[in-house]
Motif scaffolding. Sequence first.
Motif, PDB file in Angstrom:
ATOM      1  N   HIS A  90      42.548  44.192 -20.640  1.00 34.31           N
ATOM      2  CA  HIS A  90      42.739  45.571 -21.094  1.00 34.31           C
ATOM      3  C   HIS A  90      41.619  46.017 -22.033  1.00 34.31           C
ATOM      4  O   HIS A  90      41.430  47.211 -22.240  1.00 34.31           O
ATOM      5  CB  HIS A  90      44.092  45.739 -21.795  1.00 34.31           C
ATOM      6  N   PHE A  91      40.877  45.060 -22.572  1.00 35.16           N
ATOM      7  CA  PHE A  91      39.780  45.380 -23.486  1.00 35.16           C
ATOM      8  C   PHE A  91      38.440  45.491 -22.757  1.00 35.16           C
ATOM      9  O   PHE A  91      37.397  45.590 -23.399  1.00 35.16           O
ATOM     10  CB  PHE A  91      39.697  44.323 -24.597  1.00 35.16           C
ATOM     11  N   MET A  92      38.484  45.439 -21.420  1.00 43.28           N
ATOM     12  CA  MET A  92      37.266  45.518 -20.609  1.00 43.28           C
ATOM     13  C   MET A  92      37.325  46.747 -19.707  1.00 43.28           C
ATOM     14  O   MET A  92      38.362  47.006 -19.090  1.00 43.28           O
ATOM     15  CB  MET A  92      37.123  44.273 -19.719  1.00 43.28           C
ATOM     16  N   PRO A  93      36.214  47.481 -19.592  1.00 37.37           N
ATOM     17  CA  PRO A  93      36.194  48.604 -18.642  1.00 37.37           C
ATOM     18  C   PRO A  93      36.140  48.064 -17.206  1.00 37.37           C
ATOM     19  O   PRO A  93      35.727  46.930 -16.959  1.00 37.37           O
ATOM     20  CB  PRO A  93      34.911  49.357 -19.006  1.00 37.37           C
ATOM     21  N   ASP A  94      36.539  48.890 -16.265  1.00 46.04           N
ATOM     22  CA  ASP A  94      36.583  48.486 -14.860  1.00 46.04           C
ATOM     23  C   ASP A  94      35.239  47.990 -14.342  1.00 46.04           C
ATOM     24  O   ASP A  94      35.177  47.026 -13.575  1.00 46.04           O
ATOM     25  CB  ASP A  94      37.068  49.640 -13.980  1.00 46.04           C
ATOM     26  N   GLU A  95      34.158  48.633 -14.774  1.00 41.27           N
ATOM     27  CA  GLU A  95      32.824  48.243 -14.315  1.00 41.27           C
ATOM     28  C   GLU A  95      32.496  46.812 -14.735  1.00 41.27           C
ATOM     29  O   GLU A  95      31.883  46.052 -13.989  1.00 41.27           O
ATOM     30  CB  GLU A  95      31.742  49.192 -14.860  1.00 41.27           C
ATOM     31  N   GLU A  96      32.905  46.475 -15.923  1.00 37.33           N
ATOM     32  CA  GLU A  96      32.653  45.126 -16.426  1.00 37.33           C
ATOM     33  C   GLU A  96      33.514  44.098 -15.680  1.00 37.33           C
ATOM     34  O   GLU A  96      33.046  43.006 -15.343  1.00 37.33           O
ATOM     35  CB  GLU A  96      32.936  45.078 -17.932  1.00 37.33           C
ATOM     36  N   ILE A  97      34.723  44.458 -15.391  1.00 36.51           N
ATOM     37  CA  ILE A  97      35.607  43.575 -14.624  1.00 36.51           C
ATOM     38  C   ILE A  97      35.004  43.303 -13.253  1.00 36.51           C
ATOM     39  O   ILE A  97      35.024  42.171 -12.760  1.00 36.51           O
ATOM     40  CB  ILE A  97      37.027  44.170 -14.523  1.00 36.51           C
ATOM     41  N   GLU A  98      34.428  44.321 -12.635  1.00 37.86           N
ATOM     42  CA  GLU A  98      33.793  44.156 -11.324  1.00 37.86           C
ATOM     43  C   GLU A  98      32.651  43.147 -11.390  1.00 37.86           C
ATOM     44  O   GLU A  98      32.494  42.314 -10.486  1.00 37.86           O
ATOM     45  CB  GLU A  98      33.271  45.493 -10.803  1.00 37.86           C
ATOM     46  N   ILE A  99      31.869  43.200 -12.440  1.00 39.21           N
ATOM     47  CA  ILE A  99      30.760  42.254 -12.603  1.00 39.21           C
ATOM     48  C   ILE A  99      31.301  40.830 -12.722  1.00 39.21           C
ATOM     49  O   ILE A  99      30.793  39.905 -12.084  1.00 39.21           O
ATOM     50  CB  ILE A  99      29.888  42.627 -13.826  1.00 39.21           C
ATOM     51  N   PHE A 100      32.342  40.659 -13.509  1.00 39.34           N
ATOM     52  CA  PHE A 100      32.911  39.322 -13.675  1.00 39.34           C
ATOM     53  C   PHE A 100      33.566  38.829 -12.383  1.00 39.34           C
ATOM     54  O   PHE A 100      33.532  37.635 -12.083  1.00 39.34           O
ATOM     55  CB  PHE A 100      33.897  39.282 -14.851  1.00 39.34           C
ATOM     56  N   GLN A 101      34.133  39.726 -11.592  1.00 35.27           N
ATOM     57  CA  GLN A 101      34.693  39.329 -10.306  1.00 35.27           C
ATOM     58  C   GLN A 101      33.576  38.814  -9.387  1.00 35.27           C
ATOM     59  O   GLN A 101      33.745  37.802  -8.702  1.00 35.27           O
ATOM     60  CB  GLN A 101      35.421  40.504  -9.645  1.00 35.27           C
ATOM     61  N   GLU A 122      23.198  33.941 -13.735  1.00 38.94           N
ATOM     62  CA  GLU A 122      23.810  34.810 -12.726  1.00 38.94           C
ATOM     63  C   GLU A 122      24.326  36.102 -13.354  1.00 38.94           C
ATOM     64  O   GLU A 122      24.211  37.171 -12.758  1.00 38.94           O
ATOM     65  CB  GLU A 122      24.943  34.080 -12.005  1.00 38.94           C
ATOM     66  N   ARG A 123      24.850  35.997 -14.544  1.00 35.67           N
ATOM     67  CA  ARG A 123      25.335  37.207 -15.228  1.00 35.67           C
ATOM     68  C   ARG A 123      24.177  38.150 -15.531  1.00 35.67           C
ATOM     69  O   ARG A 123      24.277  39.355 -15.361  1.00 35.67           O
ATOM     70  CB  ARG A 123      26.072  36.821 -16.506  1.00 35.67           C
ATOM     71  N   GLN A 124      23.057  37.586 -15.960  1.00 36.78           N
ATOM     72  CA  GLN A 124      21.878  38.416 -16.223  1.00 36.78           C
ATOM     73  C   GLN A 124      21.397  39.091 -14.952  1.00 36.78           C
ATOM     74  O   GLN A 124      21.034  40.266 -14.966  1.00 36.78           O
ATOM     75  CB  GLN A 124      20.764  37.579 -16.843  1.00 36.78           C
ATOM     76  N   LEU A 125      21.396  38.354 -13.846  1.00 43.32           N
ATOM     77  CA  LEU A 125      20.973  38.931 -12.576  1.00 43.32           C
ATOM     78  C   LEU A 125      21.881  40.086 -12.158  1.00 43.32           C
ATOM     79  O   LEU A 125      21.407  41.116 -11.670  1.00 43.32           O
ATOM     80  CB  LEU A 125      20.954  37.863 -11.476  1.00 43.32           C
ATOM     81  N   LEU A 126      23.170  39.926 -12.359  1.00 42.85           N
ATOM     82  CA  LEU A 126      24.111  40.970 -11.964  1.00 42.85           C
ATOM     83  C   LEU A 126      24.048  42.205 -12.851  1.00 42.85           C
ATOM     84  O   LEU A 126      24.402  43.293 -12.415  1.00 42.85           O
ATOM     85  CB  LEU A 126      25.541  40.426 -11.967  1.00 42.85           C
ATOM     86  N   THR A 127      23.617  42.038 -14.069  1.00 41.47           N
ATOM     87  CA  THR A 127      23.581  43.174 -14.984  1.00 41.47           C
ATOM     88  C   THR A 127      22.208  43.807 -15.108  1.00 41.47           C
ATOM     89  O   THR A 127      22.027  44.729 -15.899  1.00 41.47           O
ATOM     90  CB  THR A 127      24.092  42.760 -16.385  1.00 41.47           C
ATOM     91  N   GLN A 131      18.630  47.261  -8.877  1.00 47.24           N
ATOM     92  CA  GLN A 131      19.454  46.650  -7.829  1.00 47.24           C
ATOM     93  C   GLN A 131      18.633  45.761  -6.908  1.00 47.24           C
ATOM     94  O   GLN A 131      19.126  44.785  -6.388  1.00 47.24           O
ATOM     95  CB  GLN A 131      20.135  47.754  -6.985  1.00 47.24           C
ATOM     96  N   GLY A 132      17.363  46.076  -6.712  1.00 53.42           N
ATOM     97  CA  GLY A 132      16.511  45.296  -5.811  1.00 53.42           C
ATOM     98  C   GLY A 132      16.218  43.907  -6.335  1.00 53.42           C
ATOM     99  O   GLY A 132      15.835  43.028  -5.580  1.00 53.42           O
ATOM    100  N   ALA A 133      16.380  43.675  -7.636  1.00 61.53           N
ATOM    101  CA  ALA A 133      16.068  42.373  -8.217  1.00 61.53           C
ATOM    102  C   ALA A 133      17.195  41.367  -8.019  1.00 61.53           C
ATOM    103  O   ALA A 133      17.026  40.194  -8.228  1.00 61.53           O
ATOM    104  CB  ALA A 133      15.763  42.522  -9.705  1.00 61.53           C
ATOM    105  N   ARG A 134      18.347  41.840  -7.598  1.00 57.74           N
ATOM    106  CA  ARG A 134      19.477  40.937  -7.396  1.00 57.74           C
ATOM    107  C   ARG A 134      19.316  40.169  -6.112  1.00 57.74           C
ATOM    108  O   ARG A 134      18.728  40.633  -5.156  1.00 57.74           O
ATOM    109  CB  ARG A 134      20.789  41.717  -7.346  1.00 57.74           C
ATOM    110  N   HIS A 135      19.899  38.975  -6.082  1.00 57.86           N
ATOM    111  CA  HIS A 135      19.809  38.194  -4.851  1.00 57.86           C
ATOM    112  C   HIS A 135      21.167  37.995  -4.238  1.00 57.86           C
ATOM    113  O   HIS A 135      22.168  38.294  -4.719  1.00 57.86           O
ATOM    114  CB  HIS A 135      19.149  36.846  -5.095  1.00 57.86           C
TER     115      HIS A 135
END
Length: 135
Positions: A90-101, A122-127, A131-135
């Motif tokens: 509940h202390f996390m916004p939806d966008e952040e939850i999506e990243i953790f998923q 991996e967390r750094q890559l996702l954030t 978008q092109g830098a992600r693998h």
Amino acid sequence: MANAYHDHNLALLAHLRGILLAMGETGQVSEESHALFLERFDELVVNLRNIPEERHLGQDLICQVFHRYPQIAHLVPRDLLWFFGGDCLHFMPDEEIEIFQQLEERRYEAESNGEPFDWNMERQLLTMPDQGARH
């Protein structure tokens, strides 16, 4: 791999404990109730070391950090909110939850393939904003 993830979160709990300890030293909180809270926090860490699956015990304590110490809420490592789940989300916004998923999916995929997984990298890559830098 699963141990590395668990150890990562134990290290974050140790970091959070240091922040909580500093809160007590500032005199901004009731010394007695703060000491009792730290005792419960330490019990949680010991329990997690012995029984890593006992995460539900941490949900309540992490939520209490937000309610008891709102002035340090921004210092609570976000990974701990995800690690404990439940009401902590509940202390996390939806966008952040999506990243953790996405992180969890990558971690499980790596584990099932017997591959190493670096949660922080991996967390750094996702954030990353590009978008092109992600693998």
